[in-house]
Design an enzyme around this catalytic site. Structure first.
Site, PDB file in Angstrom:
ATOM      1  N   SER A  98     -10.715  -0.294   3.739  1.00 56.99           N
ATOM      2  CA  SER A  98      -9.525  -0.530   4.733  1.00 56.99           C
ATOM      3  C   SER A  98      -9.104   0.567   5.458  1.00 56.99           C
ATOM      4  O   SER A  98      -8.505   1.468   4.497  1.00 56.99           O
ATOM      5  CB  SER A  98      -8.497  -1.635   4.399  1.00 56.99           C
TER       6      SER A  98
ATOM      7  N   ARG B 251       0.874  -1.271  -0.037  1.00 53.96           N
ATOM      8  CA  ARG B 251       0.123   0.122  -0.087  1.00 53.96           C
ATOM      9  C   ARG B 251       0.853   1.313  -0.143  1.00 53.96           C
ATOM     10  O   ARG B 251       0.589   2.330   0.673  1.00 53.96           O
ATOM     11  CB  ARG B 251      -1.092  -0.073   1.298  1.00 53.96           C
TER      12      ARG B 251
ATOM     13  N   GLU C 163      -4.702   4.426   6.351  1.00 59.05           N
ATOM     14  CA  GLU C 163      -4.522   4.073   4.700  1.00 59.05           C
ATOM     15  C   GLU C 163      -4.910   5.158   3.653  1.00 59.05           C
ATOM     16  O   GLU C 163      -4.055   5.497   2.771  1.00 59.05           O
ATOM     17  CB  GLU C 163      -5.219   2.591   4.234  1.00 59.05           C
TER      18      GLU C 163
HETATM   19  C1  LIG Z   1     -15.144  -0.713  -0.435  1.00 60.29           C
HETATM   20  C2  LIG Z   1     -13.809  -0.407  -0.940  1.00 60.29           C
HETATM   21  C3  LIG Z   1     -12.953  -1.462  -0.874  1.00 60.29           C
HETATM   22  C4  LIG Z   1     -11.323  -1.237  -1.215  1.00 60.29           C
HETATM   23  N1  LIG Z   1     -10.977  -2.298  -1.481  1.00 60.29           N
HETATM   24  C5  LIG Z   1      -9.405  -2.108  -1.623  1.00 60.29           C
HETATM   25  C6  LIG Z   1      -8.575  -3.007  -1.734  1.00 60.29           C
HETATM   26  O1  LIG Z   1      -8.953  -4.405  -1.862  1.00 60.29           O
HETATM   27  N2  LIG Z   1      -7.261  -3.016  -2.218  1.00 60.29           N
HETATM   28  C7  LIG Z   1      -6.795  -1.851  -2.524  1.00 60.29           C
HETATM   29  O2  LIG Z   1      -5.492  -1.522  -2.431  1.00 60.29           O
HETATM   30  N3  LIG Z   1      -7.724  -0.696  -1.969  1.00 60.29           N
HETATM   31  C8  LIG Z   1      -8.892  -0.655  -1.712  1.00 60.29           C
HETATM   32  N4  LIG Z   1      -9.785   0.461  -1.739  1.00 60.29           N
HETATM   33  C9  LIG Z   1      -9.131   1.757  -1.770  1.00 60.29           C
HETATM   34  C10 LIG Z   1      -9.226   2.246  -3.297  1.00 60.29           C
HETATM   35  O3  LIG Z   1     -10.250   1.447  -3.844  1.00 60.29           O
HETATM   36  C11 LIG Z   1      -8.073   2.363  -4.001  1.00 60.29           C
HETATM   37  O4  LIG Z   1      -6.980   3.078  -3.215  1.00 60.29           O
HETATM   38  C12 LIG Z   1      -8.256   3.224  -5.227  1.00 60.29           C
HETATM   39  O5  LIG Z   1      -7.053   2.924  -6.055  1.00 60.29           O
HETATM   40  C13 LIG Z   1      -8.628   4.596  -5.234  1.00 60.29           C
HETATM   41  O6  LIG Z   1      -9.010   4.978  -6.270  1.00 60.29           O
HETATM   42  P1  LIG Z   1      -9.677   6.539  -6.627  1.00 60.29           P
HETATM   43  O7  LIG Z   1      -9.657   6.864  -7.961  1.00 60.29           O
HETATM   44  O8  LIG Z   1     -10.815   6.586  -5.663  1.00 60.29           O
HETATM   45  O9  LIG Z   1      -8.557   7.275  -5.774  1.00 60.29           O
HETATM   46  P2  LIG Z   1      -8.777   8.720  -4.840  1.00 60.29           P
HETATM   47  O10 LIG Z   1      -9.533   8.243  -3.606  1.00 60.29           O
HETATM   48  O11 LIG Z   1      -9.673   9.724  -5.830  1.00 60.29           O
HETATM   49  O12 LIG Z   1      -7.547   9.173  -4.411  1.00 60.29           O
HETATM   50  C14 LIG Z   1      -6.594   8.480  -3.776  1.00 60.29           C
HETATM   51  C15 LIG Z   1      -5.217   9.099  -3.792  1.00 60.29           C
HETATM   52  O13 LIG Z   1      -4.598   9.114  -5.193  1.00 60.29           O
HETATM   53  C16 LIG Z   1      -4.296  10.284  -5.488  1.00 60.29           C
HETATM   54  N5  LIG Z   1      -4.696  10.380  -7.049  1.00 60.29           N
HETATM   55  C17 LIG Z   1      -5.815   9.767  -7.565  1.00 60.29           C
HETATM   56  N6  LIG Z   1      -5.807   9.853  -9.030  1.00 60.29           N
HETATM   57  C18 LIG Z   1      -4.723  10.248  -9.269  1.00 60.29           C
HETATM   58  C19 LIG Z   1      -3.858  10.687 -10.413  1.00 60.29           C
HETATM   59  N7  LIG Z   1      -4.426  10.414 -11.652  1.00 60.29           N
HETATM   60  N8  LIG Z   1      -2.579  11.051 -10.468  1.00 60.29           N
HETATM   61  C20 LIG Z   1      -1.924  11.543  -9.182  1.00 60.29           C
HETATM   62  N9  LIG Z   1      -2.571  11.243  -7.982  1.00 60.29           N
HETATM   63  C21 LIG Z   1      -3.791  10.566  -8.011  1.00 60.29           C
HETATM   64  C22 LIG Z   1      -5.270  11.273  -4.810  1.00 60.29           C
HETATM   65  O14 LIG Z   1      -4.865  12.635  -4.583  1.00 60.29           O
HETATM   66  C23 LIG Z   1      -5.120  10.370  -3.280  1.00 60.29           C
HETATM   67  O15 LIG Z   1      -4.059  10.793  -2.727  1.00 60.29           O
HETATM   68  C24 LIG Z   1     -11.029   0.060  -1.298  1.00 60.29           C
HETATM   69  C25 LIG Z   1     -11.820   1.164  -1.057  1.00 60.29           C
HETATM   70  C26 LIG Z   1     -13.127   0.909  -1.036  1.00 60.29           C
HETATM   71  C27 LIG Z   1     -14.278   2.392  -0.714  1.00 60.29           C
END
Ligand SMILES: Cc1cc2nc3c(=O)[nH]c(=O)nc-3n(C[C@H](O)[C@H](O)[C@H](O)COP(=O)(O)OP(=O)(O)OC[C@H]3O[C@@H](n4cnc5c(N)ncnc54)[C@H](O)[C@@H]3O)c2cc1C
Length: 346
Positions: free
Chosen positions: A243, A165, A339
């Site tokens: 998480s 992570r 996280e």
């Molecule tokens: C129900 C649920 C289950 C999940 N299960 C998992 C799992 O099994 N494994 C896991 O690893 N994660 C999990 N996650 C966390 C999440 O899905 C991941 O971290 C995912 O990659 C976040 O994507 P997002 O587009 O929503 O990012 P955001 O939440 O919008 O952003 C997350 C971070 O990334 C940065 N960011 C986003 N896009 C960019 C970009 N293009 N360039 C630079 N920085 C950027 C943002 O500034 C922020 O710091 C889960 C979340 C939820 C709600």
């Protein structure tokens, strides 16, 4: 045409915790030109930048000063290299849809990462992982704009400092690069990974015995989806960010101390002298599962997931997470690390 930069923009629907939050400025980025324009707008107006994908791994405070860039860059291209497929994906593509799309084309490698919410561009930020596979195992490179110089660069997976992570784009490196696309290596010939205990058990329950003939990437993906749907609260009904804490990694000496006082503590060796211990187990043992604090709480069936019961706030989440962290530290001498990334001010 230049993208619209909107003032005082509500982000309540752009974060899976459903927190009430307002961006000072907001801009949807659909291509590199939009990004260049928005970065220039921010620098001319001396604005901080916050990057947002689908908001599934962020905790937003009431106000986000500066300019929020919502990354909506779409597009998928691919080329075949023998038995391998190199797929390039726009940062704004949905990750779970991408996984389904690759499986539909009989390209394998992402099946264990089915149904992880969010965008492709955010996937490298914390090196998403699930059921024994991490993005870093499939990633070739990321394309990004380095904000300090405005240059578009391609960063190889080996330069991303990937860990559990973790990547160079998280914590101290957060916001330094705007990822515009990622490149993945997939396979025509499946290389199945079903060693993760709960996945293996679920497959055994379905199949009786596992053979090369009755296992397939599609079956793994379907089983992963079923496990996720059964175990993880859906943010639509229980707003959450997945998480909330990382699983701590402790050294051998610390593990031995923990096992001496808590012989049932599960652990998973990750290197010669290091083991991962489940944060959920420790939180559960501190009696936080199902615990409600003001308008937020710990989900009743998953101690690692903090949920918003409707009108929860950033400060309530931070207060609850501090209660949990302090309790776990007191009981287990382990400091939990959050996280998701926290943004904004009151
Ligand atoms: C129900 C649920 C289950 C999940 N299960 C998992 C799992 O099994 N494994 C896991 O690893 N994660 C999990 N996650 C966390 C999440 O899905 C991941 O971290 C995912 O990659 C976040 O994507 P997002 O587009 O929503 O990012 P955001 O939440 O919008 O952003 C997350 C971070 O990334 C940065 N960011 C986003 N896009 C960019 C970009 N293009 N360039 C630079 N920085 C950027 C943002 O500034 C922020 O710091 C889960 C979340 C939820 C709600």
């Amino acid at each position: 045409m230049n993208p619209k930069v909107l003032k005082t923009y509500h982000l309540d629907e752009f974060n899976s915790f459903s927190l009430s939050s307002v961006a000072e400025y907001f801009c949807s980025i659909c291509c590199s030109e939009d990004l260049r324009y928005a970065l220039d707008f921010a620098s001319r107006n001396n604005l901080d930048i916050t990057i947002l994908g689908e908001g599934t791994n962020v905790i937003l405070n009431q106000k986000i000063p500066g300019l929020v860039l919502k990354i909506d860059i779409k597009g998928k291209t691919f080329k075949q290299e023998g038995q391998e497929i190199v797929v390039e994906v726009g940062a704004g593509e949905s990750w779970p849809s991408l996984v389904d799309w690759t499986l539909g084309k009989s390209w394998y490698g992402l099946e264990n990462l089915s149904l992880i919410p969010g965008t492709a561009g955010a996937a490298p930020i914390q090196n998403i992982g699930a059921f024994g596979v991490e993005l870093s195992e499939r990633l070739i490179s990321v394309k990004a704009v380095f904000r300090a110089t405005g240059e578009t660069i391609e960063i190889g997976a080996d330069e991303c400092d990937f860990g559990y992570r973790h990547s160079r784009f998280k914590r101290n490196g957060a916001g330094t690069h705007v990822i515009t696309a990622i490149k993945l290596r997939l396979y025509k010939q499946a290389k199945l990974n079903y060693s993760y205990p709960s996945l293996k058990q679920a497959l055994l329950d379905k199949l009786g015995t596992m053979t090369d003939d009755n296992l397939s990437p599609r079956l793994i993906s379907d089983t992963v989806k079923q496990l996720r749907q059964k175990n993880l609260p859906d943010p639509v009904h229980w707003p959450n960010a997945g998480s909330f804490f990382k699983n701590p990694i402790v050294d051998r000496e610390h593990l031995n101390d923990l096992l001496a006082s808590h012989p049932k503590l599960p652990y998973f060796p990750v290197a010669d002298d290091l083991a991962k211990v489940p944060a959920a187990w420790m939180i559960d043992h501190c009696n936080f599962r199902g615990y409600k604090y003001k308008n937020v709480g710990v989900h009743k069936s998953h101690a690692l997931v903090l949920v918003n019961y409707g009108s929860g706030s950033f400060s309530e989440i931070v207060e609850l997470s501090d209660l949990i962290k302090n309790s776990v530290e007191k009981y287990f001498s382990v400091r939990l690390i959050i996280e998701p990334t926290l943004y904004g001010i009151d």
